[in-house]
Design an enzyme around this catalytic site. Sequence first.
Site, PDB file in Angstrom:
ATOM      1  N   ASP A  30       0.956  -1.253   0.065  1.00 16.22           N
ATOM      2  CA  ASP A  30      -0.114  -0.137  -0.051  1.00 16.22           C
ATOM      3  C   ASP A  30       0.900   1.421  -0.163  1.00 16.22           C
ATOM      4  O   ASP A  30       1.591   1.517   0.901  1.00 16.22           O
ATOM      5  CB  ASP A  30      -0.741   0.103   1.385  1.00 16.22           C
ATOM      6  CG  ASP A  30      -1.821   1.265   1.185  1.00 16.22           C
ATOM      7  OD1 ASP A  30      -2.012   1.622   0.168  1.00 16.22           O
ATOM      8  OD2 ASP A  30      -2.327   1.476   2.471  1.00 16.22           O
ATOM      9  N   ASP A  90       9.249  -3.231 -12.363  1.00 19.42           N
ATOM     10  CA  ASP A  90       8.244  -4.570 -12.593  1.00 19.42           C
ATOM     11  C   ASP A  90       6.945  -4.121 -12.445  1.00 19.42           C
ATOM     12  O   ASP A  90       6.466  -3.308 -11.351  1.00 19.42           O
ATOM     13  CB  ASP A  90       8.752  -5.644 -11.791  1.00 19.42           C
ATOM     14  CG  ASP A  90       7.817  -7.032 -12.150  1.00 19.42           C
ATOM     15  OD1 ASP A  90       8.011  -7.440 -13.214  1.00 19.42           O
ATOM     16  OD2 ASP A  90       6.836  -7.548 -11.125  1.00 19.42           O
ATOM     17  N   GLU A 104       8.026  -1.543 -16.697  1.00 24.69           N
ATOM     18  CA  GLU A 104       7.276  -2.436 -17.529  1.00 24.69           C
ATOM     19  C   GLU A 104       5.683  -2.306 -17.296  1.00 24.69           C
ATOM     20  O   GLU A 104       5.442  -2.618 -16.211  1.00 24.69           O
ATOM     21  CB  GLU A 104       7.604  -3.964 -16.876  1.00 24.69           C
ATOM     22  CG  GLU A 104       6.805  -5.033 -17.620  1.00 24.69           C
ATOM     23  CD  GLU A 104       6.321  -6.090 -16.803  1.00 24.69           C
ATOM     24  OE1 GLU A 104       6.329  -7.484 -17.348  1.00 24.69           O
ATOM     25  OE2 GLU A 104       6.234  -6.058 -15.586  1.00 24.69           O
ATOM     26  N   GLY A 160       3.923 -13.491 -40.568  1.00 23.31           N
ATOM     27  CA  GLY A 160       3.720 -13.036 -42.108  1.00 23.31           C
ATOM     28  C   GLY A 160       2.525 -12.123 -42.481  1.00 23.31           C
ATOM     29  O   GLY A 160       2.070 -12.235 -43.449  1.00 23.31           O
TER      30      GLY A 160
END
Length: 770
Positions: free
Chosen positions: A480, A514, A544, A585
Amino acid sequence: MQKIINSKRLKLFLLAALTLILLLGCSSNSVEELSTEETGQLKVNLNLDTLRDRGIIAQNILDGIEVDKIEVEISNGGYSDSEVITDLDEEIELAFNTIPAGSYTVSAKGIESNDENEYVIYKANKEISIEANATTEAELGLKINTATLTVVFPDIEEYRDSEQTTRLILDKFLKDSIEETFAEDDGEEWRVEIPELQAERWDLKIKVEDNIIASQEEYEFLPGREYHLFAEVEGDNLILEDAIDLDLSYPDISEVEVNQTLMQTFYWEMNENVVTEESTEINYADDYPEEANLWNLLADRAGELSDVGITSLWLPPASKAFANNIGDGREVPADVGYGVYDLWDLGEFDQKDTVRTKYGTKDELEGALSAIHDAGMEAYFDIVFNHRMGADYIENVNTQGHGEIEAWTGFDFEGRNTYYTQDKWDNLWHDFKWNQNEYGVFTAVDWDARGEAEGVFLFEHKQWGNVTHQDDYLMGANVDYYSGDWKNEKVIDEMKAWGEWIINDIGFDGFRMDATAHIDNRFISEWVKHVQDNTDKDVFFVAEAWIPDVAGYLQDVDEAGSGQLDYFRAFDFGLRDTFGQLRDGDLDLRNLNNAGLSGVGYGHRSVTFLDNHDTNRDEPNDYNQTPINNRANQAYTYILTRKHSIPTIFWKDYYQYGMKDTLDKLISARRNFAYGEAYEYGGNTEGVYVYTRAGLDEVEGTGLVMLISDYEDGSQAIMDGVYSGRPNTIYIDYTGNVDGIVETDNNGYGDFKVNPDSWSVWVPVHWNEW
């Protein structure tokens, strides 16, 4: 960097003739002094004065050649030794002592050196046998090295009918002629290649059938060089452009800010043997045992990674994590590091049944950091803010909507006995305990031990933080930082103190952060700014934020704090999604124009990548991701040549997937050539993408033209009128995928090539004026 070999005569410097005599026998030590019966000794005798008079090599071929050292080497594939001789006296003796008996190759090279290159002027090789306690004599003569010749005749069609043969003739008095027929190359140029040409002055002629259309007398070819000549006809004369040495030397980038390249130094299965969903065994622990001690391995490899062009290393989470041992009999922690237990324990204390982390001890970590810094690189810590795991005891905690539960929220860290938790860290108060009932350091958990129930249990009197792109809760005991508008000062202060400690005391240079999209934006902004303001370093921060709108996330963090944080970057997940289409592709390559964060004005805050420990897993992937396991070379070529973003190399690609050689080339191209303004080519197609870096005016030889393709059938693509930024400049493909050259016109435009489903990086090798 410009290197032109003119055909004028040069002064005789050292040798008119040189022969090497190798006599196998004793030098200062006798055979009786050998340490074992399985060794012998070798004596090498170089009598330069006596051999000058033999006249084996014509003087006019060696005018001005400065042989400034001789290298002698012996090798049998397992054992080798060498000597370098720089004092070229009339009599030179050197000895190789206590050599294991066996068959050897003895080689010698006479070398001319300059600031950029070394040229082998003379060379010799001979097979000999060294017997134990015996003397063998051998004689080896140095001979002049050969040159490599390529002649391109672009205008050949003007001088012949379509069925006529055009030949290059090399003549020399009292020597046999050399004749080679011009062959068409890719429908654009006609060329002759002679891989081993005796280094002499040759008379050259071009014949169409039996008619000589042009000739030139005594063109000089020097030993050890690679020549690429352009043939033109003026009247009866053959005009050859000055020879260019295509053994590429690099621009002098010592005075510019070198391009950054990041390497992620770990992967999810590191030091484990795994079985995939298809029951395939992949034995990383057995096949790569050196990875069991990653900190030591990074110390060993730091120098070679820096030499390649890596500038920074992203290390795995280095703090003590919660997990049992791997379970195969080895006392090795299994947790990759994201199940963080104690941020202050870097492998120093006996906690969670281990002192070391998965990667080593704190001392070994500090040794790795020293080696990384000595190699000129930076190291980044992977910090987990979001949660803690592996609590030491259960607390009875009231929740919203679920009544009282038993929650794993009590941490006592008895192993370190609050060693790093002083009453204050400067003005940062963090003398408290990590538990819920007494200090309220957590927001929620996902497990009720009493009811043995999973869920998201939000604690009483708690609110979710300012998280704008994902849910606040991710896993574990959710830390927190902000509960609604209430600021949890004690937790934030401890995290600030820890950040200062990691940078200023432990010696890291930055952070990979992170799961930041699950953490309050106000805390992220405040923490980043605090750490940067309390160190002399320019700290690296990359988030991230695994969300579709990464640019929106960066903007939200800026707005949550005191203003724009240009040094706060984020991984470009949008670009990685584009690479997924390239892999399959399904991508129109025209959409690579300013793809990802660059396309929305955040390229300067972008860190690009193909895969990481989450997107590439051999076990069932919890994130439902497929690795970029097709056209990875094209994707790496793209990110390693871009102007603004910082590219990331994935350890698994580099070491486990056999991409090292290709990536070394691309990383080198980035370090040495990827400078200057960037230009998107207006003629990009669905199957070919072209991108230019124009180079720096103040640094000769910088710049590149990059091409990638994904079409599988057909011939080589020739992209007309690509702007290189460099007029009248010759380029070669640094990757080696396309042979030949490209020459730009007076305005800097050229026709650049790429093979089907391939990649090329064209770099400048010759220019008249930079």
